[in-house]
Scaffold this motif. Structure first.
Motif, PDB file in Angstrom:
ATOM      1  N   THR A   1      33.468  34.816 -14.551  1.00 55.74           N
ATOM      2  CA  THR A   1      32.449  35.500 -15.337  1.00 55.74           C
ATOM      3  C   THR A   1      33.131  36.539 -16.221  1.00 55.74           C
ATOM      4  OG1 THR A   1      32.076  37.307 -13.760  1.00 55.74           O
ATOM      5  CG2 THR A   1      30.880  35.244 -13.371  1.00 55.74           C
ATOM      6  N   ASP A   2      32.330  37.308 -16.929  1.00 53.82           N
ATOM      7  CA  ASP A   2      32.901  38.381 -17.742  1.00 53.82           C
ATOM      8  C   ASP A   2      33.539  39.465 -16.882  1.00 53.82           C
ATOM      9  OD1 ASP A   2      32.100  37.142 -20.045  1.00 53.82           O
ATOM     10  OD2 ASP A   2      30.258  38.321 -20.271  1.00 53.82           O
TER      11      ASP A   2
ATOM     12  N   ARG B   1      34.572  30.301  -9.640  1.00 51.77           N
ATOM     13  CA  ARG B   1      33.629  30.974 -10.538  1.00 51.77           C
ATOM     14  C   ARG B   1      34.404  31.917 -11.433  1.00 51.77           C
ATOM     15  NH1 ARG B   1      31.532  34.405  -7.261  1.00 51.77           N
ATOM     16  NH2 ARG B   1      32.448  36.284  -8.192  1.00 51.77           N
TER      17      ARG B   1
ATOM     18  N   THR C   1      36.822  36.899 -11.383  1.00 51.07           N
ATOM     19  CA  THR C   1      37.146  35.496 -11.126  1.00 51.07           C
ATOM     20  C   THR C   1      37.191  35.285  -9.623  1.00 51.07           C
ATOM     21  OG1 THR C   1      38.498  35.335 -13.132  1.00 51.07           O
ATOM     22  CG2 THR C   1      38.844  33.655 -11.441  1.00 51.07           C
TER      23      THR C   1
ATOM     24  N   ARG D   1      38.940  27.978 -16.563  1.00 48.40           N
ATOM     25  CA  ARG D   1      37.581  27.542 -16.266  1.00 48.40           C
ATOM     26  C   ARG D   1      37.476  27.192 -14.780  1.00 48.40           C
ATOM     27  NH1 ARG D   1      37.123  29.659 -20.317  1.00 48.40           N
ATOM     28  NH2 ARG D   1      36.304  28.931 -22.333  1.00 48.40           N
TER      29      ARG D   1
END
Length: 236
Positions: free
Chosen positions: A55-56, A53, A59, A32
């Motif tokens: 996301t799908d 950050r 990173t 995370r």
């Protein structure tokens, strides 16, 4: 958490990773934003970083100043034969864990496995992936180099001059004494052992026969034991 990046990527500032390393962080480790990550380039440098950050698709990380991690002597090479089945992968993985610096895989006369030349690039890529995974697991900043030699002569021709050269031979009573060595090559045999002419070739190339005790070790076990003993003796 630890991921591998290329040397060119390992610089202070923002770094965005995708592909396998992003998958490892996002799916395997379920990282995370705010989590700390260690970045290594496989060539002896590492840097601390924090995820900014995730996301799908990728990173993003804030990377601190990289630090060089000096490799401790001796430099240890392994000449290992092709071994059948998953035991080859296990051998390579464990060689990384015990501290090998370079690996040459070669087709011994008694090796059960024969490598199709057309499949050589794919096999090398598979082995390199296994070494990287093992380096990540064992906390190493250097990924050992690996080459596939066409035969024993080619494997020997690629060795540097002046290194200590040892061949593991279950018939030998020679002790494994390496405390003063700075560059060591250890050769081992396949499931059926090294053929007499291979032992002769190694001897002519400066290899000294050594034993690992009264028990017969598997082809994937003997080089691991030898290198672990070297690292223990030299405290590296």
């Amino acid at each position: 958490m630890r991921i591998f990046v290329t040397p060119a990527q390992l610089v202070a500032g923002e770094l965005v990773v995708r592909g396998d390393e992003h998958h490892y962080l996002a799916r395997v480790r379920r990282a995370r934003a705010g989590d700390r990550v260690e970045l290594v380039d496989g060539a002896g440098r590492r840097a601390a970083a924090a995820i900014t950050r995730i996301t799908d698709a990728d990173t993003a990380l804030a990377v601190e100043t990289p630090q060089a991690i000096a490799a401790l002597p001796p430099l240890v090479r392994a000449l290992v034969p092709l071994i059948k089945g998953d035991r080859m992968d296990t051998c390579l993985e464990k060689l990384v864990e015990v501290g090998v610096d370079a690996i040459t895989v070669w087709p011994a006369a008694r090796s059960v496995v024969r490598l199709d030349p057309a499949r050589k690039p794919a096999r090398l890529a598979k082995y390199q992936g296994a070494l990287q995974a093992a380096a990540r697991q064992s906390g190493r900043a250097q990924i050992p180099a690996i080459t596939l030699a066409d035969d024993l002569a080619a494997a020997l021709a690629a060795l540097p001059a002046g290194a200590t050269r040892l061949v593991l031979d279950p018939a030998s009573d020679g002790p494994l004494h390496v405390t003063a060595a700075v560059d060591i090559t250890i050769a081992s045999g396949p499931e059926g052992g090294l053929a007499p002419d291979e032992l002769e070739t190694l001897a002519r190339s400066g290899f000294v026969s050594v034993g690992l005790g009264p028990r017969i070790l598997r082809a994937e076990t003997a080089p691991l034991v030898a290198i672990a003993l070297v690292r223990a003796a030299t405290r590296t």
